[in-house]
Design an enzyme around this catalytic site. Structure first.
Site, PDB file in Angstrom:
ATOM      1  N   ASP A 131     -20.388  39.506  18.137  1.00  0.00           N
ATOM      2  CA  ASP A 131     -21.624  38.852  17.712  1.00  0.00           C
ATOM      3  C   ASP A 131     -21.477  37.330  17.688  1.00  0.00           C
ATOM      4  O   ASP A 131     -22.089  36.656  16.856  1.00  0.00           O
ATOM      5  CB  ASP A 131     -22.029  39.380  16.328  1.00  0.00           C
ATOM      6  CG  ASP A 131     -23.496  39.098  16.009  1.00  0.00           C
ATOM      7  OD1 ASP A 131     -24.285  38.953  16.956  1.00  0.00           O
ATOM      8  OD2 ASP A 131     -23.845  39.006  14.821  1.00  0.00           O
ATOM      9  N   CYS A 191     -37.842  56.679  13.252  1.00  0.00           N
ATOM     10  CA  CYS A 191     -37.456  55.281  13.064  1.00  0.00           C
ATOM     11  C   CYS A 191     -38.650  54.357  13.234  1.00  0.00           C
ATOM     12  O   CYS A 191     -38.731  53.312  12.559  1.00  0.00           O
ATOM     13  CB  CYS A 191     -36.335  54.904  14.027  1.00  0.00           C
ATOM     14  SG  CYS A 191     -36.745  55.074  15.780  1.00  0.00           S
ATOM     15  N   CYS A 238     -32.436  45.304   6.340  1.00  0.00           N
ATOM     16  CA  CYS A 238     -33.237  46.511   6.152  1.00  0.00           C
ATOM     17  C   CYS A 238     -32.584  47.639   6.940  1.00  0.00           C
ATOM     18  O   CYS A 238     -32.243  47.455   8.111  1.00  0.00           O
ATOM     19  CB  CYS A 238     -34.664  46.272   6.636  1.00  0.00           C
ATOM     20  SG  CYS A 238     -35.749  47.713   6.498  1.00  0.00           S
TER      21      CYS A 238
END
Length: 342
Positions: A131, A191, A238
């Protein structure tokens, strides 16, 4: 033992839970999806996504000498219900991956160990990423056979569900690629339907500007007023779209102790978090990924959660920040106070 098998064995010994191999060739399909995402403006304020889009589209655009990509993953599946804290509105809900140490540091250390093994054993060059560079981690992991990108755009694994942290090694070593994983989402749309802010305009498409992970972590200014109530008590990230995936029923809790939730970060009282102060915030979240968003952005999130708590006892906590020097904090406190009063 061939090179790929030796690398897989070493990676698993280092604590990784999944390993796969992909060619460093361009991925036209991933490049097209990225272009559509950027053209729609779905990246919001994340200008760095657009700035190096070409390098993201192909490992060789980032490093021309690369021949293979080694995709690695670490399971961080939680014990119990990842969303249980949402039912405790006077307490903050922190994304599962951020309830202990910063995974970037943990994974990068292991990637370096594995890279050193590859260099010494096979004489190849390597570059490691977690990342930290223009690398499309999820498409690469899918190409390497670790899973598929679900309708929520995150990686899904038959073995680990939606709970995988990713890292990559680019190498000059030629490794036989794995077969890409078939998409097994079927007609399921849990989802998509669970998202509190309707951040998915269509399956496999995410509008980050409406995503609470983006808004609570990457977005610097006030969160748009129409989306604040939907935040509930989510103060960092989240997990809703991850947690409801049916493939999670096969996942076992992560075995890495440094990623196991700290007791004080599972459901921290909002009143305590709002009273930390800047120095207290740095101490409390030392070594945590939460530290990187800074105290002001974190306090903004906490104040929105206080406003959503429906707990009038927290009004005094919000009132203390109404005269803050930072206009974003002051406005968030005033919003929270007005919402509690209503």
């Amino acid at each position: 033992m061939d090179a790929a098998e030796a690398i897989r064995t070493k990676a698993l010994a280092l604590g990784f839970d999944a390993v796969g191999f992909a060619p460093a060739d361009p991925d036209p399909a991933a490049a097209d999806r990225l272009k559509a995402f950027l053209d729609a403006g779905f990246h919001g304020e994340m200008g760095w996504l657009a700035a190096r889009a070409e390098a993201r589209a192909s490992p060789r655009a980032l490093w021309p000498a690369a021949r293979s990509v080694i995709a690695l993953a670490l399971n961080y599946a939680p014990e119990g219900d990842a969303l249980a804290t949402l039912a405790r509105p006077a307490h903050g809900n922190i994304s599962v991956y951020a309830r202990n140490r910063d995974y970037h540091d943990l994974i990068k250390g292991r990637l370096k160990h594995l890279g050193q093994f590859i260099v010494s054993r096979f004489g190849a060059e390597v570059k490691v990423f977690v990342d930290t560079a223009p690398v499309m981690e999820k498409p690469l992991a899918a190409r390497a056979g670790l899973g598929w990108q679900g309708k929520h755009t995150n990686l899904v694994s038959r073995r680990f569900g939606s709970w995988l942290l990713l890292g990559e090694i680019y190498t000059t070593l030629a490794l036989a690629p794995a077969a890409a994983h078939a998409d097994r989402c079927g007609r399921c749309r849990r989802c998509l339907d669970v998202c509190p802010t309707d951040a998915f305009p269509a399956p496999y498409r995410l509008d980050a500007r409406r995503c609470l992970s983006y808004l609570t972590i990457e977005h610097a200014g006030p969160i748009p007023a129409p989306l604040r109530a939907a935040m509930g008590n989510r103060i960092y990230g989240c997990d809703d779209c991850l947690a409801v995936c049916p493939w999670n029923r096969f996942a076992v809790a992560g075995r890495e102790a440094k990623l196991a939730a700290r007791a004080d970060l599972i459901a921290p009282p909002l009143a305590d978090l709002a009273g930390l102060g800047e120095e207290g915030f740095r101490r409390h979240f030392s070594g945590s990924p939460i530290k990187r968003i800074g105290w002001r952005r974190f306090l903004r999130n906490v104040l929105y959660a206080i406003g959503n708590s429906n707990n009038i006892n927290l009004a005094a906590v919000a009132r203390r920040h109404c005269a803050a020097d930072d206009p974003v904090i002051a406005e968030a406190a005033s919003w929270a106070l007005a919402r509690l009063a209503a």
